[in-house]
Structure formats: C-alpha cells, structure tokens
Design a protein around this motif. Structure first.
Motif, PDB file in Angstrom:
ATOM      1  N   ASN A   1      10.632  82.799  -7.324  1.00 26.35           N
ATOM      2  CA  ASN A   1      10.780  84.232  -7.082  1.00 26.35           C
ATOM      3  C   ASN A   1      10.978  84.943  -8.412  1.00 26.35           C
ATOM      4  O   ASN A   1      11.076  84.304  -9.471  1.00 26.35           O
ATOM      5  N   GLN A   2      11.051  86.255  -8.349  1.00 27.59           N
ATOM      6  CA  GLN A   2      11.138  87.094  -9.553  1.00 27.59           C
ATOM      7  C   GLN A   2      12.065  88.255  -9.270  1.00 27.59           C
ATOM      8  O   GLN A   2      12.078  88.801  -8.162  1.00 27.59           O
ATOM      9  N   GLU A   3      12.834  88.658 -10.283  1.00 25.00           N
ATOM     10  CA  GLU A   3      13.752  89.793 -10.145  1.00 25.00           C
ATOM     11  C   GLU A   3      13.517  90.767 -11.294  1.00 25.00           C
ATOM     12  O   GLU A   3      13.533  90.374 -12.470  1.00 25.00           O
ATOM     13  N   TYR A   4      13.284  92.032 -10.947  1.00 29.62           N
ATOM     14  CA  TYR A   4      13.065  93.083 -11.953  1.00 29.62           C
ATOM     15  C   TYR A   4      14.372  93.820 -12.221  1.00 29.62           C
ATOM     16  O   TYR A   4      15.269  93.844 -11.385  1.00 29.62           O
ATOM     17  N   PHE A   5      14.407  94.470 -13.405  1.00 24.59           N
ATOM     18  CA  PHE A   5      15.564  95.275 -13.786  1.00 24.59           C
ATOM     19  C   PHE A   5      15.104  96.665 -14.176  1.00 24.59           C
ATOM     20  O   PHE A   5      13.967  96.868 -14.637  1.00 24.59           O
ATOM     21  N   ILE A   6      15.983  97.628 -13.993  1.00 29.31           N
ATOM     22  CA  ILE A   6      15.649  99.037 -14.271  1.00 29.31           C
ATOM     23  C   ILE A   6      15.403  99.225 -15.767  1.00 29.31           C
ATOM     24  O   ILE A   6      16.099  98.651 -16.614  1.00 29.31           O
ATOM     25  N   THR A   7      14.396 100.020 -16.073  1.00 28.36           N
ATOM     26  CA  THR A   7      14.070 100.313 -17.485  1.00 28.36           C
ATOM     27  C   THR A   7      15.236 101.026 -18.147  1.00 28.36           C
ATOM     28  O   THR A   7      15.794 101.989 -17.594  1.00 28.36           O
ATOM     29  N   GLN A   8      15.595 100.556 -19.332  1.00 28.02           N
ATOM     30  CA  GLN A   8      16.660 101.170 -20.131  1.00 28.02           C
ATOM     31  C   GLN A   8      16.033 101.819 -21.364  1.00 28.02           C
ATOM     32  O   GLN A   8      15.358 101.139 -22.143  1.00 28.02           O
ATOM     33  N   THR A   9      16.249 103.101 -21.556  1.00 28.03           N
ATOM     34  CA  THR A   9      15.638 103.856 -22.655  1.00 28.03           C
ATOM     35  C   THR A   9      16.732 104.461 -23.528  1.00 28.03           C
ATOM     36  O   THR A   9      17.687 105.061 -23.020  1.00 28.03           O
ATOM     37  N   ASP A  10      16.581 104.290 -24.843  1.00 32.17           N
ATOM     38  CA  ASP A  10      17.487 104.903 -25.821  1.00 32.17           C
ATOM     39  C   ASP A  10      16.669 105.295 -27.054  1.00 32.17           C
ATOM     40  O   ASP A  10      15.423 105.345 -26.991  1.00 32.17           O
ATOM     41  N   GLU A  11      17.357 105.530 -28.189  1.00 31.92           N
ATOM     42  CA  GLU A  11      16.647 105.973 -29.396  1.00 31.92           C
ATOM     43  C   GLU A  11      15.723 104.891 -29.950  1.00 31.92           C
ATOM     44  O   GLU A  11      14.790 105.174 -30.711  1.00 31.92           O
ATOM     45  N   ARG A  12      15.913 103.630 -29.527  1.00 29.46           N
ATOM     46  CA  ARG A  12      15.053 102.558 -30.029  1.00 29.46           C
ATOM     47  C   ARG A  12      13.811 102.362 -29.150  1.00 29.46           C
ATOM     48  O   ARG A  12      12.928 101.587 -29.492  1.00 29.46           O
TER      49      ARG A  12
END
Length: 301
Positions: A67-78
C-alpha cells in the motif's frame, strides 16, 4: 506509526535535499523475507510545478508494494515538499537489494521522470539450526480416524439405476400394475359400502328408523357415483331410472321415497333396501369386468 516515523526522519533529511532531485530511502537497513517494511520518497520543487509519485501499479522490482500513504504538500521559502511512504515486501533471497524510484514532473508537452539516488537494503537471514545427532525424532503411529465422506458418485449411480429399473418395470408391467391397483381400490370401496349400508339397514329395521333408511339411500347414491362415474348423488328418482332402467329398482325407489317424505316406515322397506344393495353389487361386478378387460383383446364368437 508511519506518519510519526516519516515526520521524525524526513524534515531533517529532506530540507537539505537538492531541489532538482528526489530523495528515496529505506526506513530500515535490513529486512526479512516476507516481512513488510517502509520506503520513503520525497521531492522538493518549485511551487508552480506539478509532480506525480509512482502509485501501486508501478513496477517496484525486486519488491512488491502492499500500500501507499501520501502526505500533504508543505510549502515554505525553500519551495514545496511532497512526500509519500510505500509499504513493501520482498520474497527474494539476494543479500542486497537496491531500489530507485522516479518522480514525474509535468512539463508543457509531457512528464519528465526524475529518479532518486538508489538506496540498498540488506536481507537478514534466520540463524541456522544447529544439528544435534543426539536428538532423535519419535514416530507417532497413532491412527487418527477420518470422518466418513458421502460418496455422491455412488449415490447418483444408485439413483439412476433404480430409476432405470423402475421405468423398465413400468414399461413391462405398468398396465397390469395399474389394473391391479384399480381393482384393489374398487374392492376396498365396495367392502366399505357393504359394511356401512348393512349397518344402516339393520338400524332402520331394528329401530324402525326412517332417518337411517334415508342415510342408507344417500350412501348408496354416493357409491354408485364412484362406480358409474355419474352424479347419482344429485339425481332424482326419475334420473336414476333413466340411467339404470330396472323395474324392481323403480318399485324400491318409489317405496323408499314414500317412506322418507311421508315419515312412515313401509312394510316393504327391508325388501326395497335389499334391491338397492343388489343394484350396487351388479354395478360393482360390471366395473370389475371392465377393469379386467383393459388392455386385452375383446373375445369374439
């Protein structure tokens, strides 16, 4: 457990990753054959880019994906960080097994596959069992009774054989069997009629009872109805005589009608009831001859 493990490892490791190359790594150094383990894949990219990770239909050889588990996109200055964790299993016995997965970056015309650096996992084998010649196996020769199983093939064979034999017997002797059955039914009904009719006749004579005489006539009509296959129970005296033209029967029915409707017992009541019994016996004998002649050639002079 997977979320906490990923969050505890990825932020420190992925933060330093190059923006143009994904990072994939096993979450353990060694694995066992047939035991599930985790593999993480992350990619830091420009927020304006759209990326895709391999799903469970991708070829993970030499591993198999569970199986596979996704994670929410994390956005910052990088930039934006996308990550996923795969739950894999291996059934290979190769001591070292590498894996490198791609991340697909959407361009104007197509998708570009950007591969992560290969990461290797090691197979952990179980320790060898020390052979000890002093340990001898004991034979267990105890007989275990097995549950009997129903033999459907034999059962169906027996049913088919019985059915075939029955059809053969009916084809050879069916007409005779049917004739004997009809004869038996006719005899049984006649015995029941004689026993009931004689009892009512005796009661009518001994008790001087008109009601018992009337009941005897009803029993007689119902019996003739079964033998002659005509509705004698609903026939009037005239209709009965039309079907059974007989002068003694006509006199007997007139005498019985006078007794029933006049409620005065006639002195000829016993004789009249005996006439009815004689007519019933004659019908019974005629019907016996008809049944006996079924299927036989008529006798010609």
């Amino acid at each position: 457990m997977v979320v906490s493990l990923l969050l505890g490892v990825l932020p420190a490791q992925v933060a330093s990753a190059q923006s143009a190359k994904p990072k994939g790594q096993f979450m353990t150094d060694t694995i066992r054959v047939g035991k599930p383990f985790l593999y993480s894949l992350s990619y830091r990219h420009d927020p304006a880019q759209e990326v895709f990770f391999p799903d469970t239909t991708f070829d993970f050889s030499p591993f198999q994906v569970l199986n596979q588990e996704y994670f929410i996109t994390q956005t910052d200055e990088r930039g934006s960080l996308d990550s996923t964790v795969y739950r894999l299993v291996s059934f290979e016995v190769t001591p070292t097994q590498p894996l490198s997965l791609p991340v697909f970056v959407l361009n104007n015309n197509d998708c570009t596959a950007v591969y992560a650096a290969p990461d290797t996992v090691f197979i952990r084998f179980l320790p060898e069992v020390v052979q000890n010649d002093s340990l001898a196996l004991q034979a267990d020769t105890k007989v275990v009774p097995l549950r009997r199983q129903f033999n459907y093939a034999v059962f169906l064979g027996v049913v088919a054989a019985v059915a075939g034999l029955s059809l053969l017997i009916y084809w050879l002797f069916g007409r005779s069997i049917n004739r004997q059955w009809q004869m038996f039914q006719l005899q049984r009904r006649h015995r029941e009629f004689v026993r009931t009719f004689n009892r009512l006749n005796r009661n009518a004579r001994e008790r001087n009872s008109v009601s018992d005489a009337e009941k005897a006539v009803i029993v007689w009509k119902k019996y003739l109805e079964r033998v002659e296959e005509k509705p004698f129970a609903t026939y009037t005296t005239r209709e009965i005589l039309d079907n059974i033209p007989d002068e003694p029967l006509a006199d007997a029915l007139k005498d019985i009608d006078g007794t029933i409707y006049g409620q005065v017992r006639s002195k000829n009541m016993d004789v009249s009831l005996q006439v009815l019994r004689t007519v019933a016996l004659r019908s019974y004998r005629r019907r016996r001859r008809e049944i006996a002649q079924v299927g036989k050639e008529p006798v010609t002079e």
